[in-house]
Design a protein around this motif. Structure first.
Motif, mmCIF file in Angstrom:
data_model
loop_
_atom_site.group_PDB
_atom_site.id
_atom_site.type_symbol
_atom_site.label_atom_id
_atom_site.label_comp_id
_atom_site.label_asym_id
_atom_site.label_seq_id
_atom_site.Cartn_x
_atom_site.Cartn_y
_atom_site.Cartn_z
ATOM 1 N N SER A 188 5.583 -13.217 -26.094
ATOM 2 C CA SER A 188 4.453 -11.997 -26.584
ATOM 3 C C SER A 188 3.716 -11.611 -25.493
ATOM 4 C CB SER A 188 3.536 -12.737 -27.526
ATOM 5 O OG SER A 188 2.876 -13.909 -27.233
ATOM 6 N N ALA A 189 3.886 -12.301 -24.268
ATOM 7 C CA ALA A 189 3.402 -12.199 -23.036
ATOM 8 C C ALA A 189 4.006 -10.513 -22.391
ATOM 9 C CB ALA A 189 3.816 -13.202 -21.724
ATOM 10 N N TYR A 190 4.857 -10.085 -23.103
ATOM 11 C CA TYR A 190 5.639 -8.739 -22.644
ATOM 12 C C TYR A 190 4.608 -7.700 -23.017
ATOM 13 C CZ TYR A 190 8.387 -4.455 -23.286
ATOM 14 O OH TYR A 190 8.988 -3.280 -23.135
ATOM 15 N N TRP A 191 3.746 -7.968 -23.830
ATOM 16 C CA TRP A 191 2.692 -6.850 -24.338
ATOM 17 C C TRP A 191 1.309 -6.866 -23.692
ATOM 18 C CZ3 TRP A 191 5.125 -3.455 -27.162
ATOM 19 C CH2 TRP A 191 6.279 -3.863 -28.041
ATOM 20 N N ARG A 192 1.411 -7.705 -22.483
ATOM 21 C CA ARG A 192 0.045 -7.905 -21.678
ATOM 22 C C ARG A 192 -0.561 -6.771 -21.253
ATOM 23 N NH1 ARG A 192 4.204 -9.663 -18.421
ATOM 24 N NH2 ARG A 192 3.967 -8.848 -16.067
ATOM 25 N N ARG A 193 0.235 -5.757 -20.739
ATOM 26 C CA ARG A 193 -0.157 -4.408 -20.169
ATOM 27 C C ARG A 193 -0.686 -3.488 -21.491
ATOM 28 N NH1 ARG A 193 3.922 -3.831 -15.536
ATOM 29 N NH2 ARG A 193 3.095 -5.584 -13.952
ATOM 30 N N LEU A 194 -0.168 -3.603 -22.386
ATOM 31 C CA LEU A 194 -0.254 -2.773 -23.519
ATOM 32 C C LEU A 194 -1.249 -2.968 -24.561
ATOM 33 C CD1 LEU A 194 0.571 0.067 -24.968
ATOM 34 C CD2 LEU A 194 2.279 -1.534 -26.571
ATOM 35 N N GLN A 195 -1.453 -4.347 -24.689
ATOM 36 C CA GLN A 195 -2.642 -4.758 -25.622
ATOM 37 C C GLN A 195 -4.131 -4.273 -25.251
ATOM 38 O OE1 GLN A 195 -4.916 -7.699 -24.630
ATOM 39 N NE2 GLN A 195 -5.917 -6.611 -26.272
ATOM 40 N N PRO A 196 -4.340 -4.394 -23.996
ATOM 41 C CA PRO A 196 -5.904 -3.906 -23.674
ATOM 42 C C PRO A 196 -6.043 -2.582 -24.239
ATOM 43 C CG PRO A 196 -4.951 -4.990 -21.812
ATOM 44 C CD PRO A 196 -3.784 -5.066 -22.905
ATOM 45 N N ARG A 197 -4.967 -1.664 -23.793
ATOM 46 C CA ARG A 197 -5.044 -0.182 -24.288
ATOM 47 C C ARG A 197 -5.041 0.115 -25.685
ATOM 48 N NH1 ARG A 197 -1.607 2.942 -19.416
ATOM 49 N NH2 ARG A 197 -2.160 1.465 -17.995
ATOM 50 N N LEU A 198 -4.447 -0.680 -26.493
ATOM 51 C CA LEU A 198 -4.674 -0.479 -27.975
ATOM 52 C C LEU A 198 -5.784 -1.066 -28.107
ATOM 53 C CD1 LEU A 198 -0.928 -1.653 -28.930
ATOM 54 C CD2 LEU A 198 -1.976 0.600 -29.123
ATOM 55 N N SER A 199 -6.566 -2.200 -27.840
ATOM 56 C CA SER A 199 -7.549 -2.661 -28.374
ATOM 57 C C SER A 199 -8.681 -1.739 -27.910
ATOM 58 C CB SER A 199 -7.947 -4.104 -27.521
ATOM 59 O OG SER A 199 -7.014 -4.924 -28.064
ATOM 60 N N ALA A 200 -8.695 -1.085 -26.833
ATOM 61 C CA ALA A 200 -9.424 -0.114 -26.091
ATOM 62 C C ALA A 200 -9.414 1.453 -27.220
ATOM 63 C CB ALA A 200 -9.427 0.289 -24.686
ATOM 64 N N GLY A 201 -8.428 1.431 -27.877
ATOM 65 C CA GLY A 201 -8.421 2.599 -28.616
ATOM 66 C C GLY A 201 -8.709 2.140 -30.168
ATOM 67 N N GLY A 202 -9.307 1.090 -30.251
ATOM 68 C CA GLY A 202 -9.997 0.895 -31.426
ATOM 69 C C GLY A 202 -8.817 0.052 -32.508
ATOM 70 N N TYR A 203 -7.817 -0.498 -31.983
ATOM 71 C CA TYR A 203 -6.790 -1.104 -32.700
ATOM 72 C C TYR A 203 -7.133 -2.713 -32.844
ATOM 73 C CZ TYR A 203 -4.109 3.075 -33.167
ATOM 74 O OH TYR A 203 -3.646 4.180 -33.466
ATOM 75 N N ARG A 204 -6.895 -3.325 -33.823
ATOM 76 C CA ARG A 204 -6.792 -4.697 -33.741
ATOM 77 C C ARG A 204 -5.592 -5.212 -33.511
ATOM 78 N NH1 ARG A 204 -7.286 -8.889 -39.223
ATOM 79 N NH2 ARG A 204 -6.922 -10.719 -37.948
ATOM 80 N N VAL A 205 -5.145 -5.847 -32.360
ATOM 81 C CA VAL A 205 -3.836 -6.247 -31.981
ATOM 82 C C VAL A 205 -3.411 -7.675 -32.059
ATOM 83 C CG1 VAL A 205 -2.345 -6.091 -29.995
ATOM 84 C CG2 VAL A 205 -4.090 -4.304 -30.171
ATOM 85 N N ILE A 206 -2.182 -7.891 -32.811
ATOM 86 C CA ILE A 206 -1.965 -9.189 -32.916
ATOM 87 C C ILE A 206 -0.381 -9.310 -32.223
ATOM 88 C CG2 ILE A 206 -1.276 -10.851 -34.529
ATOM 89 C CD1 ILE A 206 -3.213 -9.450 -36.585
ATOM 90 N N THR A 207 -0.368 -10.349 -31.415
ATOM 91 C CA THR A 207 0.953 -10.597 -30.922
ATOM 92 C C THR A 207 1.465 -11.758 -31.348
ATOM 93 O OG1 THR A 207 0.106 -11.694 -29.091
ATOM 94 C CG2 THR A 207 0.641 -9.417 -28.871
ATOM 95 N N ILE A 208 2.860 -11.848 -31.571
ATOM 96 C CA ILE A 208 3.550 -13.070 -32.293
ATOM 97 C C ILE A 208 4.912 -13.570 -31.253
ATOM 98 C CG2 ILE A 208 5.052 -13.867 -34.279
ATOM 99 C CD1 ILE A 208 3.507 -12.080 -35.876
ATOM 100 N N ASP A 209 5.017 -14.710 -30.855
ATOM 101 C CA ASP A 209 6.194 -15.092 -30.099
ATOM 102 C C ASP A 209 7.179 -15.389 -31.572
ATOM 103 O OD1 ASP A 209 5.379 -15.020 -27.701
ATOM 104 O OD2 ASP A 209 4.572 -17.103 -27.804
ATOM 105 N N LEU A 210 8.194 -14.598 -31.246
ATOM 106 C CA LEU A 210 9.476 -14.703 -32.376
ATOM 107 C C LEU A 210 10.203 -16.160 -32.079
ATOM 108 C CD1 LEU A 210 11.306 -11.342 -31.698
ATOM 109 C CD2 LEU A 210 9.716 -11.939 -33.462
ATOM 110 N N LEU A 211 10.617 -16.594 -33.323
ATOM 111 C CA LEU A 211 11.260 -17.692 -33.603
ATOM 112 C C LEU A 211 12.142 -18.117 -32.393
ATOM 113 C CD1 LEU A 211 11.353 -20.143 -35.409
ATOM 114 C CD2 LEU A 211 13.448 -19.136 -36.489
ATOM 115 N N GLY A 212 11.755 -19.367 -31.722
ATOM 116 C CA GLY A 212 12.783 -19.799 -30.792
ATOM 117 C C GLY A 212 12.457 -19.172 -29.116
ATOM 118 N N PHE A 213 11.235 -18.293 -29.100
ATOM 119 C CA PHE A 213 11.203 -17.783 -27.823
ATOM 120 C C PHE A 213 9.654 -18.295 -27.753
ATOM 121 C CE2 PHE A 213 14.732 -15.446 -29.447
ATOM 122 C CZ PHE A 213 15.505 -15.278 -28.341
ATOM 123 N N GLY A 214 8.915 -17.818 -26.366
ATOM 124 C CA GLY A 214 7.704 -18.104 -25.947
ATOM 125 C C GLY A 214 7.342 -19.542 -26.402
#
Length: 191
Positions: free
Chosen positions: A29-55
């Motif tokens: 889920s660290a992959y999204w570290r640059r996109l997440q703040p932009r989505l949050s600033a755009g008014g979205y509630r952002v949830i990231t999940i590590d897929l099974l076996g990763f992270g």
């Protein structure tokens, strides 16, 4: 402020529409570290999940790491959040394949689907051949009898600023039973 429900789920809060982000193969889920703040600033509630076996997600040793296991993990994880309304589901690479399958199986839970660079192949044979034609380094990491040593080194030395936190079983099972399964065209047709 981010809320962690488990070590592999991060809810960045917000009052807007929920966006669930699924990362791709060999990352977390660290992959999204640059996109997440932009989505949050755009008014979205952002949830990231590590897929099974990763992270930081569970890495069961008796697991095939196929669609069924990944989808069960995603559904169970989202159920703990009690979202209550359909959400936007976005996936990158293998995460896009899993997002398609999740949307297909749980149509009432997904309001919109965003697919970023899904590896879509017509057949399993085509997937196998194309993935191995991408370069000598990749072929070595996928098929060499010394691949475990190389992957072990990559776990210690972060690639692109992110440590690779997966097991050989989760890596090879997900490659074979999700990416190389080449089932995404059927998922697209049914969606």
């Amino acid at each position: 402020m981010a809320t962690k429900y488990a070590t592999y789920i991060t809810d960045y809060g917000g009052e807007g529409r929920v966006v669930v982000l699924l990362h791709g193969f060999l990352t977390s889920s660290a992959y999204w570290r640059r996109l997440q703040p932009r989505l949050s600033a755009g008014g979205y509630r952002v949830i990231t999940i590590d897929l099974l076996g990763f992270g930081n997600a569970p890495k069961p040793t008796r697991n095939r790491y196929g669609y069924r296991e990944h989808i069960r993990h995603i559904n169970h994880t989202l159920a703990t959040l009690e979202l209550g309304e359909p959400f936007i589901l976005a996936g990158h690479s293998m995460g896009a394949l899993l997002a398609m399958r999740f949307a297909r199986e749980y149509t009432g839970k997904v309001a919109s689907l965003v697919l970023l660079h899904p590896p879509i192949f017509a057949t399993a044979n085509q997937a196998y051949k194309i993935l191995r034609s991408t370069g000598a380094h990749y072929r070595f990491l996928l098929d060499s009898k010394f691949r475990r040593v190389a992957w072990g080194a990559m776990r210690v030395l972060p690639v692109g600023g992110m440590a690779m936190r997966h097991t050989g079983l989760s890596r090879e099972g997900s490659l074979k039973h999700v990416i190389e399964a080449a089932e995404s065209l059927d998922d697209l047709r049914q969606l």
